[in-house]
Each structure stands twice: as C-alpha cells, then as structure tokens.
Write a protein that holds these residues in place. Structure first.
Motif, PDB file in Angstrom:
ATOM      1  N   ARG A   1       1.216  -1.367  -0.008  1.00  0.00           N
ATOM      2  CA  ARG A   1       0.242   0.024  -0.272  1.00  0.00           C
ATOM      3  C   ARG A   1       0.549   1.441   0.158  1.00  0.00           C
ATOM      4  O   ARG A   1       0.450   2.181  -0.700  1.00  0.00           O
ATOM      5  CB  ARG A   1      -0.536  -0.506   0.993  1.00  0.00           C
TER       6      ARG A   1
ATOM      7  N   THR B   1       2.352   1.979  -3.716  1.00  0.00           N
ATOM      8  CA  THR B   1       1.623   2.095  -4.964  1.00  0.00           C
ATOM      9  C   THR B   1       0.974   3.853  -3.913  1.00  0.00           C
ATOM     10  O   THR B   1       0.390   4.420  -5.270  1.00  0.00           O
ATOM     11  CB  THR B   1       0.864   1.191  -4.396  1.00  0.00           C
ATOM     12  N   LYS B   2       1.330   3.916  -2.604  1.00  0.00           N
ATOM     13  CA  LYS B   2       0.436   5.214  -2.605  1.00  0.00           C
ATOM     14  C   LYS B   2       1.463   6.025  -3.087  1.00  0.00           C
ATOM     15  O   LYS B   2       0.991   7.555  -3.814  1.00  0.00           O
ATOM     16  CB  LYS B   2       0.308   5.516  -1.063  1.00  0.00           C
TER      17      LYS B   2
ATOM     18  N   MET C   1       0.761   7.030  -6.976  1.00  0.00           N
ATOM     19  CA  MET C   1      -0.037   8.314  -7.217  1.00  0.00           C
ATOM     20  C   MET C   1      -0.286   8.824  -6.205  1.00  0.00           C
ATOM     21  O   MET C   1      -1.463   9.557  -7.033  1.00  0.00           O
ATOM     22  CB  MET C   1      -1.506   7.280  -6.249  1.00  0.00           C
TER      23      MET C   1
ATOM     24  N   SER D   1       1.197  11.979  -7.887  1.00  0.00           N
ATOM     25  CA  SER D   1       0.486  12.985  -8.159  1.00  0.00           C
ATOM     26  C   SER D   1      -0.773  13.220  -9.175  1.00  0.00           C
ATOM     27  O   SER D   1      -1.031  14.429  -9.625  1.00  0.00           O
ATOM     28  CB  SER D   1       1.789  12.270 -10.064  1.00  0.00           C
ATOM     29  N   ARG D   2      -1.061  12.296  -8.412  1.00  0.00           N
ATOM     30  CA  ARG D   2      -2.555  12.424  -8.751  1.00  0.00           C
ATOM     31  C   ARG D   2      -3.043  13.061  -7.299  1.00  0.00           C
ATOM     32  O   ARG D   2      -4.862  13.363  -6.729  1.00  0.00           O
ATOM     33  CB  ARG D   2      -3.883  11.455  -9.022  1.00  0.00           C
TER      34      ARG D   2
ATOM     35  N   GLY E   1      -1.821  16.571  -5.925  1.00  0.00           N
ATOM     36  CA  GLY E   1      -0.605  17.521  -5.749  1.00  0.00           C
ATOM     37  C   GLY E   1      -0.418  17.851  -4.753  1.00  0.00           C
ATOM     38  O   GLY E   1      -1.080  17.889  -3.374  1.00  0.00           O
TER      39      GLY E   1
ATOM     40  N   HIS F   1      -0.510  12.147 -14.546  1.00  0.00           N
ATOM     41  CA  HIS F   1      -0.852  11.203 -14.412  1.00  0.00           C
ATOM     42  C   HIS F   1      -2.213  11.577 -15.649  1.00  0.00           C
ATOM     43  O   HIS F   1      -3.301  12.491 -15.163  1.00  0.00           O
ATOM     44  CB  HIS F   1      -1.849  10.424 -13.667  1.00  0.00           C
TER      45      HIS F   1
ATOM     46  N   LYS G   1       1.972   9.790 -17.271  1.00  0.00           N
ATOM     47  CA  LYS G   1       1.189   8.625 -16.960  1.00  0.00           C
ATOM     48  C   LYS G   1      -0.026   8.064 -17.783  1.00  0.00           C
ATOM     49  O   LYS G   1      -0.916   8.942 -16.941  1.00  0.00           O
ATOM     50  CB  LYS G   1       1.614   7.279 -15.892  1.00  0.00           C
TER      51      LYS G   1
ATOM     52  N   VAL H   1      -3.477   6.410 -17.751  1.00  0.00           N
ATOM     53  CA  VAL H   1      -4.305   5.218 -16.491  1.00  0.00           C
ATOM     54  C   VAL H   1      -6.237   5.525 -16.949  1.00  0.00           C
ATOM     55  O   VAL H   1      -6.111   6.533 -17.345  1.00  0.00           O
ATOM     56  CB  VAL H   1      -5.095   6.495 -15.373  1.00  0.00           C
TER      57      VAL H   1
ATOM     58  N   TYR I   1      -4.102  15.067 -14.028  1.00  0.00           N
ATOM     59  CA  TYR I   1      -3.350  15.564 -12.596  1.00  0.00           C
ATOM     60  C   TYR I   1      -1.794  15.433 -12.674  1.00  0.00           C
ATOM     61  O   TYR I   1      -0.733  15.559 -14.082  1.00  0.00           O
ATOM     62  CB  TYR I   1      -3.581  14.266 -11.405  1.00  0.00           C
ATOM     63  N   PRO I   2      -1.585  16.537 -11.538  1.00  0.00           N
ATOM     64  CA  PRO I   2      -1.680  16.727 -10.833  1.00  0.00           C
ATOM     65  C   PRO I   2      -2.450  18.171 -10.687  1.00  0.00           C
ATOM     66  O   PRO I   2      -2.933  18.533  -9.778  1.00  0.00           O
ATOM     67  CB  PRO I   2      -0.259  17.676  -9.850  1.00  0.00           C
TER      68      PRO I   2
ATOM     69  N   TYR J   1     -11.060   7.746 -10.681  1.00  0.00           N
ATOM     70  CA  TYR J   1      -9.810   7.624  -9.960  1.00  0.00           C
ATOM     71  C   TYR J   1      -8.608   7.102 -10.370  1.00  0.00           C
ATOM     72  O   TYR J   1      -8.114   6.988 -10.293  1.00  0.00           O
ATOM     73  CB  TYR J   1      -9.978   8.099  -8.575  1.00  0.00           C
ATOM     74  N   ILE J   2      -9.083   5.386 -10.111  1.00  0.00           N
ATOM     75  CA  ILE J   2      -7.970   4.930  -9.916  1.00  0.00           C
ATOM     76  C   ILE J   2      -8.287   4.077 -11.088  1.00  0.00           C
ATOM     77  O   ILE J   2      -9.487   3.899 -12.007  1.00  0.00           O
ATOM     78  CB  ILE J   2      -8.322   3.553  -9.027  1.00  0.00           C
TER      79      ILE J   2
ATOM     80  N   GLU K   1      -2.922  -2.561  -7.751  1.00  0.00           N
ATOM     81  CA  GLU K   1      -2.291  -2.142  -6.728  1.00  0.00           C
ATOM     82  C   GLU K   1      -3.000  -0.648  -6.749  1.00  0.00           C
ATOM     83  O   GLU K   1      -2.288  -0.097  -5.522  1.00  0.00           O
ATOM     84  CB  GLU K   1      -0.767  -1.967  -7.274  1.00  0.00           C
ATOM     85  N   GLU K   2      -3.271   0.000  -7.660  1.00  0.00           N
ATOM     86  CA  GLU K   2      -4.452   1.188  -7.662  1.00  0.00           C
ATOM     87  C   GLU K   2      -4.978   0.844  -6.629  1.00  0.00           C
ATOM     88  O   GLU K   2      -5.716   2.376  -5.815  1.00  0.00           O
ATOM     89  CB  GLU K   2      -4.898   1.390  -9.019  1.00  0.00           C
TER      90      GLU K   2
ATOM     91  N   ILE L   1      -5.319  -1.204  -4.362  1.00  0.00           N
ATOM     92  CA  ILE L   1      -4.474  -1.155  -2.935  1.00  0.00           C
ATOM     93  C   ILE L   1      -3.982   0.505  -2.280  1.00  0.00           C
ATOM     94  O   ILE L   1      -4.108   0.601  -1.067  1.00  0.00           O
ATOM     95  CB  ILE L   1      -3.007  -2.683  -2.953  1.00  0.00           C
ATOM     96  N   GLY L   2      -3.783   1.256  -3.370  1.00  0.00           N
ATOM     97  CA  GLY L   2      -3.162   1.984  -2.662  1.00  0.00           C
ATOM     98  C   GLY L   2      -3.929   2.970  -2.440  1.00  0.00           C
ATOM     99  O   GLY L   2      -3.694   4.436  -1.249  1.00  0.00           O
ATOM    100  N   ARG L   3      -5.238   3.489  -2.515  1.00  0.00           N
ATOM    101  CA  ARG L   3      -6.457   3.728  -1.728  1.00  0.00           C
ATOM    102  C   ARG L   3      -6.650   3.073  -0.687  1.00  0.00           C
ATOM    103  O   ARG L   3      -7.894   3.121  -0.484  1.00  0.00           O
ATOM    104  CB  ARG L   3      -7.203   3.810  -3.084  1.00  0.00           C
ATOM    105  N   ASP L   4      -6.335   2.950  -0.027  1.00  0.00           N
ATOM    106  CA  ASP L   4      -6.414   1.916   1.620  1.00  0.00           C
ATOM    107  C   ASP L   4      -7.231   0.489   1.166  1.00  0.00           C
ATOM    108  O   ASP L   4      -8.088  -0.142   1.392  1.00  0.00           O
ATOM    109  CB  ASP L   4      -6.616   2.410   2.073  1.00  0.00           C
ATOM    110  N   GLY L   5      -7.129   0.147  -0.254  1.00  0.00           N
ATOM    111  CA  GLY L   5      -7.754  -1.409  -0.585  1.00  0.00           C
ATOM    112  C   GLY L   5      -7.819  -2.621   0.147  1.00  0.00           C
ATOM    113  O   GLY L   5      -6.110  -2.639   0.283  1.00  0.00           O
TER     114      GLY L   5
END
Lengths: 123, 597
Positions: free
Chosen positions: A15, A18-19, A22, A24-25, A27, B7, B42, B44, B61-62, B125-126, B132-133, B135-139
């Motif tokens: 996690r 990956t955070k 990510m 860049s999304r 700011g 992104h 990137k 997405v 983004y950003p 958003y993902i 992994e995306e 999971i990166g958002r607390d999944g």
C-alpha cells in the motif's frame, strides 16, 4: 505474476509503495515549476525536467512538478521555480541538469535557497 | 521506482467507451511517445466519473484539469500544449451553462459540489484493472482489519451499528440480515452479490462493478468472514460485458495476491468467488429467481419463507446483497460505524448512488448523502431541465417505482419518505420528465416493460398487468371511460397485494402514483379526448391556420398518406380521417401554419 501477500505487513508495504506512485494525482504542497515555452525547450528545459524527475524518484519526494509557458525572461531559460508552502517563490535561471541535485537537495528538501542560481523572487 | 510528474486519466466507463475513449487512449500513447513524454506522463484508464453527459472525459493531474467531449483529434493539442508546455487547452474545458465560464478544475464543477462520494470514491480515479491502484487507495485494508483485529460477530455488530440498509431498494438492515445467515444451520454457506441491474435507465451497479470491482470483492469477502461463508457468486448481466471482464480480472488478481481464495492473507479463512452471467431477465433481480438462475434453473421466484438465509442456493444458508450494499462495507469497517452513521438521516445512514437520466442537463452518476432533497439532485447537481422547459415529474425506482410531481421535490430522499409519497428508493434510477412527457404514456411504457418481464408464474402479475395495460392503451387511444380509472385502481391494488414476488407487487406503482398526482391528465385523455403533452397520437389533431398558409405545397409533399389537399397559392386542408398524426407536415411548414391541438 505478482507475489502473494502472506500477511498484513505485506499488504501494508504494498500500500505504501503504491500510494507513493499515485501521489501525482493529489498535488503536493511543494511545487517545482519548469518553464516549457519554446524558448525553454530550446535551451534544454526538457533535459532539466528529466533530471528533476529522476532526482525526485531517487529521493522518494512528494513534490508536484508543473510546467509553465514563457514568462518573458527567455534570456535566462531554462527557468525553474521552487515554491515551498508559506515561502517566497524562487526562480532559478540558466539551470542545467547538473544543477538539479543541488536545487532539490538544498532548497526543496532543506529550505536553503541556492543563491548563485537565483534570478527572481516573488512574494 | 519511477515517478511520473503527471497522470492523464482517460475514462473507460461504458458511456465514454462508446463515445470513443479507446481511440483517445491509443492516440495519447502515440503522442506521448512521439513527444518523448512517456517516461514523465502516465496514462491511466479509469472507471466512470459520473459526468457521462460530457464524455469522453480526460483529466490531467496534478492540476486536476478536466477536459470534456474530447475527440481523438484533440489529443495532439492536449499533449503538445498542456503536457509539454503546461498551457491548459481552454476550448476543451467544461463550460458552465449559466455563466458560460470555463471551469478548469475537476473539483470546481457544480456537478460535484453537493455530492459525497463514498462508494464511488475510486470510480474515475483509479485504474480498475490494476489491483495495486485499489490497494494504494486503502483497498483491502478493511479486510485486513476484519481478519486481523475483529471477530465475525464484531464485524456484524459494526455493520448493524452503522445502520447500513440494503441498497437494492428494499432497505432491509444489512447487519441484521447477516446475523440471520450466520446463525442459520447448514454448510457450506453462500454469499451472493446481486448485479442483475435491470431498471430502464439505471446504471449505478454497472458503474461500480466497472469502475471499482475490487471494492465489491472486498465487501463480499468481509461479509463471508462475518457470516462464515466459503463460496460466493457475483450474478451480473451478460449485457454488461465490461463489468464481467473487469470482475473476472479482479477476481484473478485478488487470488494471485492472496486476497481471495485459500488462506487469505496467510490466515485460515478461505473464500472463493465465482462470476455468474445472467441473461438479463428483469425478474432475476428478485432474490429467489436469481438463485434459481444460478443453480441452472429457469429464473422464477418462489414463495418465501423459507428465506435465503435458511434455505438458499442448493438449500444452504445464503446471504444476498446488492452491488452497492457490498461496496459500502469496506468503508464502514475501515472508518467505523460512527463515521458512516454521521452521514444521512436518523433512519437512513450513508449515501445513495443515483443514475440521473431523462430531461436533465447533466445526465450521469451521482452519489449524495441520504436526506438530500430531490430538488437539489435535479436542479443543483443535474443542472435543471434543458431547453428552458418546465419540470413535470421524476420517476424513481424504475418500473417498480413511482412518479413524483413538483410539489414533492422538497421531500427528503430516504426510504420512508419516498415510500410514503408513493415512489420508492429502488436501486437508484432517476428519470426526469419535462412538460413534453405524457403521464399516461409513461405509465404505459413501464407497464409494457413489466408485462414483458413478468415470468408468468402467478396469475395476478401475469394477467393483472396485461389487463391494466389494456386499459391504459384504451385511454391513450381516446376510448377510455371514467369508470376505467376506478377499475385501473382496483386492479392495481389487487396485483400489488396478491402477487408472488416483488415484480408483481411493485408493478402497479407507476399507475398508482400517476393516478395520485396526475389524475387530471388521465381525465383530459378520457373526458376531453386530449393529450395535454401532445404525445398520444390518437388524441392529436393537426390543423392548418388559413391566415398563415401561403399554399407553398411543402406539406403535401411530406405527408406520407396524402391527407393534405390544396393547390398552389391556395389554403391547404388536412383530412382528419386520413391523417395519421405523424407531425411531419408541422415540422416541414416554413410558415408555422400547421398547429397541433
């Protein structure tokens, strides 16, 4: 094939990783702005940009990288601005990829302006 | 690890995909490579952002810059101007309809102001095809929390405390339902996700399954842990190919990561998910019919009890919840019942996703806290009625729901007040109608739908709906009698009270609610032989105003049945017996001399 996550710690590690990728999304608070007008590009702004991204990845930093157009100071391109939250916007001129580690290490990370490269300050 | 400074999110929802987003994606890849930006930027592909009206959408983004109605030919400009030189492409920004101002930032759109995105927080958003995306958002953090820190009983208690109620439409408390199944005798136990979304105009569940499939899987896995189930089914319509594809991929990825399957996250809890494609029969959204369909039988409901919690799939204890319900579960476990219960009204907690369609500016997918008013959804988020037309009614809950008039727009959106007003929350379809919509025609449309979708097992539904439709057809044809309205009402109540399953029990709702709020329109059809909205063809007459007619003969040329007579430079006349009321003459007349009455 991806590795199986054996336990909760594996999940947590994945996690965090990956955070980071990510970010860049969102700011971030600190911004680096590269002048990307025709003048900037002609004097090497693309190479400077690449060096900035490489340095940020190496140091694992959460910084927003933006571009901007020509601001009229074509003579001093490539121009790179650094904005730290609550501080003045500092403009560096004639930046080369070689200068990038110094700007990031000294200013972005530690807040010490690289005086010899400064060409402007905005409140 | 490589850092991308920007992104670019390209919407890959069904709406934007059909609008051409795959081509946009290909062009972006080419242009990024051509400009040497592929190491910095990137790409997405995401799920639905909700603002389908403005699609295909591209967000950078950003900065959070949103580009609308993007065409493949716009891509090179976005890349060379925005991504290379940092100059926003003004002409592709969203234009505020009232002020005509360009809105550069995604978050500044009025469409998103009153929304509260919980279930949809990752949609758009993902990349839904990359675990992994998520999971990166607390999944899967909620699953880890449940497995690591909570007993199954505590999970059920948390869901009960949160006050989550079934989002499929009925609003039954989810935690209570889980408790029934946990306490039921029998092994194995099953979990079902009901993705048989069939209401015309509804696409909430589709967007969740497409845009954030792992959220559904995580919710189901937590539910399985709480209930003690080992097998799960996601029942999804075969007409949702993108949802099916992404769900299958998500299950595979979750299994590869050890988040699904045997010994999840190294614990001794195991849970398997199967995807079952349904053929799209509306009745298969009913739980007993759905289970019959999974077992390979004909999709027909059966009487309850026994309830699925005691005797479901293959006679074993089964818990079935709707897609959106499952999608709420991870947030509740992760952020706690109190957080969830802080949203909404006293009896209805959390948010609800609606599919906003029909005569409204911003059609799309919206998620709002319970207790918001319909007016806020339609006018503040939806931007009101296009073309300066007047609002007439909003149809909620699809063929099972009802029509609400202007006077009910300030009602709080929750299960109880909507049911009280004669509509239902339903799964969340919202069809907005303006003054050009005929209420009798609307009732006919929905009755026609339920008549075709009735499975035919029980008589009240099979026969009753058909008879009601016949009466409506009569009224629309100008052959209705005032007694018909009483007969319609009596039949409607009979079907409502005596049908076997939810389909029949709710099928009369479109009639009952329109009779309640728009009786005058029915009466106009019957007494005055007039369709106020000008929709029912049999009740329309076209006339030529002699003072405006110049005798240009344009109308005689477009009339398909030769009903208009007259010579050049002389006033023309329509023969009402021959006229089929197609309206072609009125559209053609350059002098607006032909009027509909």
């Amino acid at each position: 094939m991806a590795n199986k996550l054996q336990n909760l710690d594996d999940l947590r590690r994945l996690r965090e990783e990956t955070k980071q990728s990510m970010l860049s999304r969102h700011g971030a608070e600190t911004q680096i702005i590269v002048g990307m007008g025709t003048c900037g590009i002609a004097s090497g702004a693309r190479e400077v940009m690449a060096a900035i991204l490489e340095e940020l990845a190496k140091r694992n930093l959460n910084v927003t990288v933006l571009q901007t157009g020509c601001i009229g100071m074509c003579e001093k391109e490539p121009l790179v601005d650094v904005v730290r939250p609550g501080e003045n916007r500092i403009t560096y001129g004639n930046v080369t990829p070689r200068d990038v580690p110094r700007i990031i290490g000294q200013h972005v990370v530690n807040g010490q302006i690289v005086e010899d490269l400064v060409v402007g300050r905005v409140d | 690890m490589q850092i991308f400074r920007a992104h670019v999110l390209v919407c890959g929802g069904t709406g934007c995909t059909s609008g051409g987003s795959p081509q946009i994606r290909t062009r972006l890849e080419e242009e990024l490579a051509k400009n040497g930006l592929d190491k910095e930027v990137k790409l997405v592909v995401t799920g639905c952002h909700g603002l389908c009206e403005m699609g295909p959408l591209v967000i950078v983004y950003p900065e959070g810059t949103m580009y609308v109605h993007v065409q493949p030919d716009d891509v090179s400009e976005i890349v060379s101007e925005h991504l290379l030189k940092g100059r926003v492409v003004q002409r592709l920004l969203y234009k505020e309809p009232l002020t005509a101002e360009r809105v550069p930032h995604y978050g500044d759109l009025p469409f998103y102001h009153k929304q509260q995105r919980v279930v949809l927080k990752n949609c758009g958003y993902i990349n839904p095809e990359v675990i992994e995306e998520y999971i990166g958002r607390d999944g899967y953090a909620a699953l880890a929390k449940a497995l690591g820190e909570m007993t199954p009983e505590q999970v059920i208690e948390e869901v009960k405390k949160a006050g989550l109620r079934g989002r499929g439409g009925a609003g039954f408390p989810t935690g209570v339902k889980w408790g029934f199944c946990r306490n039921a005798q029998g092994e194995p136990k099953y979990i079902i996700c009901n993705g048989a979304e069939g209401d015309p105009g509804a696409f909430m569940d589709r967007s969740i399954m497409e845009g954030d499939p792992h959220r559904v899987i995580e919710g189901m896995t937590i539910g399985a842990y709480a209930i003690g189930a080992s097998e799960g089914y996601i029942y999804v319509r075969a007409e949702y190919p993108l949802a099916v594809k992404r769900l299958r991929l998500a299950v595979k990825e979750a299994e590869a990561r050890g988040l699904l399957g045997d010994n999840i996250l190294g614990t001794d809890f195991s849970f398997h998910i199967h995807i079952k494609e349904g053929a799209g029969a509306f009745v298969c959204g009913e739980e007993t019919a759905l289970m019959a369909s999974i077992m390979g039988e004909r999709g027909m409901p059966r009487p309850r009890p026994p309830f699925p919690a005691n005797s479901g799939l293959w006679g074993k204890p089964t818990n079935i919840n709707n897609v959106e319900t499952w999608a709420n579960v991870p947030e509740i476990i992760l952020k706690g019942a109190d957080w969830f219960a802080s949203m909404g009204t006293e009896k209805c907690k959390g948010t609800k996703v609606f599919a906003l369609t029909g005569k409204v500016q911003n059609t799309g997918l919206v998620e709002v806290p319970m207790g918001i008013t319909m007016r806020e959804i339609i006018f503040d988020i939806g931007g009101g009625i296009p073309g300066g037309k007047k609002f007439k009614a909003v149809q909620m809950g699809g063929p099972s729901g009802g029509c609400l008039p202007e006077s009910k727009l300030d009602l709080s959106v929750d299960y109880e007040s909507l049911t009280g007003a004669g509509a239902i929350m339903g799964s969340g379809g919202l069809v907005v109608m303006d003054e050009d919509t005929c209420i009798v025609d609307v009732a006919r449309f929905f009755l026609n739908f339920t008549r075709a979708e009735s499975c035919g097992k029980c008589t009240p539904c099979r026969e009753g709906i058909k008879r009601m439709l016949e009466i409506l057809d009569r009224i629309a044809a100008g052959e209705g009698k005032m007694e018909d309205l009483d007969l319609l009402e009596r039949t409607a109540l009979m079907v409502k009270n005596s049908s076997l399953c939810g389909l029949g029990q709710t099928a009369p709702n479109p009639i009952l609610s329109t009779l309640r709020y728009f009786r005058d329109e029915y009466e106009a059809h019957i007494k005055d032989k007039r369709c106020p909205a000008g929709v029912c063809a049999a009740l329309l007459t076209y006339k030529i105003k002699p003072e405006l007619c110049r005798g240009c003969t344009a109308c005689t040329k477009v009339c398909p049945v030769g009903a208009i007579s007259g010579t050049r430079k002389a006033v023309h006349v329509i023969d009402p017996d021959k006229c089929i009321r197609c309206g072609a003459c009125a559209e053609r007349c350059p002098f607006k001399a032909i009027v509909r009455a």
